[in-house]
Design an enzyme around this catalytic site. Structure first.
Site, PDB file in Angstrom:
ATOM      1  N   HIS A   1       0.837  -1.121   0.109  1.00  0.00           N
ATOM      2  CA  HIS A   1       0.060  -0.027   0.041  1.00  0.00           C
ATOM      3  C   HIS A   1       0.924   1.224   0.125  1.00  0.00           C
ATOM      4  O   HIS A   1       2.234   1.092   0.463  1.00  0.00           O
ATOM      5  CB  HIS A   1      -0.994  -0.065   1.332  1.00  0.00           C
ATOM      6  CG  HIS A   1      -2.033  -0.841   1.047  1.00  0.00           C
ATOM      7  ND1 HIS A   1      -3.096  -0.794   2.029  1.00  0.00           N
ATOM      8  CD2 HIS A   1      -2.139  -2.089   0.531  1.00  0.00           C
ATOM      9  CE1 HIS A   1      -3.869  -1.572   1.801  1.00  0.00           C
ATOM     10  NE2 HIS A   1      -3.433  -2.797   0.888  1.00  0.00           N
TER      11      HIS A   1
ATOM     12  N   GLU B   1       1.008   3.753   1.921  1.00  0.00           N
ATOM     13  CA  GLU B   1       1.427   4.332   3.130  1.00  0.00           C
ATOM     14  C   GLU B   1       2.537   3.340   3.621  1.00  0.00           C
ATOM     15  O   GLU B   1       3.275   3.988   4.126  1.00  0.00           O
ATOM     16  CB  GLU B   1       0.294   4.338   4.380  1.00  0.00           C
ATOM     17  CG  GLU B   1      -0.864   5.226   3.902  1.00  0.00           C
ATOM     18  CD  GLU B   1      -1.879   4.222   3.070  1.00  0.00           C
ATOM     19  OE1 GLU B   1      -1.730   3.660   2.042  1.00  0.00           O
ATOM     20  OE2 GLU B   1      -3.153   4.153   3.572  1.00  0.00           O
TER      21      GLU B   1
END
Length: 160
Positions: A57, A59
């Site tokens: 992801h 993040e």
């Protein structure tokens, strides 16, 4: 505390990361980590399909990069900017890395862990509670995702 102009600048950089994801056929989500001096020390965009890895992801990639840059797993006094509300996995990484602030764009009614489905940041027993600011450029972030999925559906219909 960051100024409005700084927040806009950093969110714009997160959108640039999201565009990189979209150009590669990934869900357009981007993230950046900024240190206390305003330096971008981590950036990332979704790479789940490219890397065939569920943990890739935006993040997670930005947090890993920031930790390497600081030579520490602690991102104290750092801020994270994301185009979409973080999921439970990313919220756990945010808490564990001790990020001070999180700014995100669109809300995620299917997997959001900053209040849309669950709010992991309000679990009292956790030892760290970053400041969370949702809805920064919410409409732009949501539209980017809507357009992406609309195009996928159009292509799928065309291929039938």
């Amino acid at each position: 505390m960051l100024t409005k102009k700084q927040k806009e600048k950093y969110m714009h950089l997160a959108f640039e990361q999201a565009k990189k994801a979209e150009e590669q056929g990934e869900v357009p989500i981007g993230a950046i980590v900024v240190d206390k001096d305003g330096n971008v020390i981590g950036e990332g965009y979704n790479r789940r399909e490219l890397d065939e890895d569920a943990t890739q992801h935006a993040e997670m990639i930005a947090i890993r990069q920031a930790c390497k840059k600081l030579n520490s797993w602690r991102l104290v006094d750092c801020s994270l900017f994301i185009t979409l509300e973080p999921c439970p996995m990313c919220s756990g990484a945010i808490i564990n890395s001790r990020l001070a602030e999180v700014y995100y764009g669109a809300f995620d009614p299917k997997a959001g862990a900053a209040g849309s489905v669950i709010d992991l940041f309000k679990v009292e027993k956790f030892n760290h509670h970053p400041q969370i600011y949702g809805g920064l450029f919410r409409d732009q972030a949501a539209q980017m995702l809507k357009d992406f999925f609309r195009e996928i559906r159009r292509k799928q219909k065309q291929d039938k």
